[in-house]
Design an enzyme around this catalytic site. Sequence first.
Site, PDB file in Angstrom:
ATOM      1  N   ILE A  35       0.802  -1.196   0.102  1.00 21.66           N
ATOM      2  CA  ILE A  35      -0.211  -0.020   0.089  1.00 21.66           C
ATOM      3  C   ILE A  35       0.877   1.244   0.035  1.00 21.66           C
ATOM      4  CG2 ILE A  35      -1.805   1.198   1.138  1.00 21.66           C
ATOM      5  CD1 ILE A  35      -2.679  -1.279   2.477  1.00 21.66           C
ATOM      6  N   CYS A  36       0.625   2.095  -1.003  1.00 23.14           N
ATOM      7  CA  CYS A  36       1.362   3.420  -0.932  1.00 23.14           C
ATOM      8  C   CYS A  36       2.960   3.172  -0.991  1.00 23.14           C
ATOM      9  CB  CYS A  36       1.097   4.260   0.139  1.00 23.14           C
ATOM     10  SG  CYS A  36       1.391   5.851   0.373  1.00 23.14           S
TER      11      CYS A  36
END
Length: 367
Positions: A140-141
């Site tokens: 994520i990210c």
Amino acid sequence: MTVANEARRNGSDPARPVADPARPAAGPGSAPHRVVVLALDEVVGLDLGTPAQVFCTARTLVGNTDLYTVTTCTRDGAPVRSTAGYRVLPDHGLAALATADTVVVPGIHGGPPLTEGTLDPELTDALRAAHERGTRIMSICTGAFALAAAGLLDGRPATTHWAYAARFRDHFPSVRLDPEVLFVDDGDILTSAGVAAGIDLCLHVIRTDHGSEVANRSARRCVMPPWRDGGQAQYIERPVPVGDDTTTAPTRTWLLQRLDDPPSLRAMAAHANMSVRTFTRRFREETGVSPARWLLRHRTDHARLLLETTELSVDQVARQAGFGTATSLRQHLHGSIGVAPTTYRRTFRPPEGLRPGATTEAASPTA
């Protein structure tokens, strides 16, 4: 080659749901799919909580039993700092990865993966071992920095938060970074853009594993739309480029003022005082894409903005965005985000009674 990879090679959108039958997934009567979240130092608080929040809402349609379990671990089971001013005390160390069906690495706002493009050898070995066992790996990210530092993204398509794209490319030039999608599904490894895009990725995984009905129910429990068709391009800050006569920046500014009647490539090159060949080469060097693709992206973005913010008809939007006809707009919008203009407008605009200025009575259900 996975189904996702094959679809991508054929030119389909990497952020579009694509089933991959090789993935392990829990189903009725089977043990829940084991998700392990690996928290690194300076973990982003929202990213850390996203997998548990989303995956734990997924339940079977019959029997309402959990389809996933979520466990959090760190390198040695010791606390790690979060970006929200607190420390995270997990219940497990890296041994938890040995039994994981899916490993998720949340975003980080510091540490060697971001600053140096490196990862602790013990973490690298654990992630590689999990991948070699067939475990699905997700980030994520800025968690994508950790996957790339572990060598898991070499030669693969991936994404991360758009604000970190330049740094990512500097550290990991062998990764095929696309900073303008919400997530990239490359079969056994998946990466998402910044912050809330992690929710989109988790819902996509649920949809891929168990179908749209289960994913839609999870989305409702998370108070999220089941599917956001727009990529993170709609959120990227795009200041007007500043440059001298040796760049294509002035021509790009000129083009943005003429989206309703896009000039030809020859006219673009003439405006930049370059040959067509030189202009095309410099344009790609400065933007990463061809002039045609860059222009199509901005015309599509402009059409989406008009659909979101005006009462113009689809025909009028098509003309103002340079597509000419509603049919052409419909084809390009469906090709880029998978929906028709009217569907897009309904998704991004509230019902009449809920728009700004509407009275409470207008928004209330009638008897």
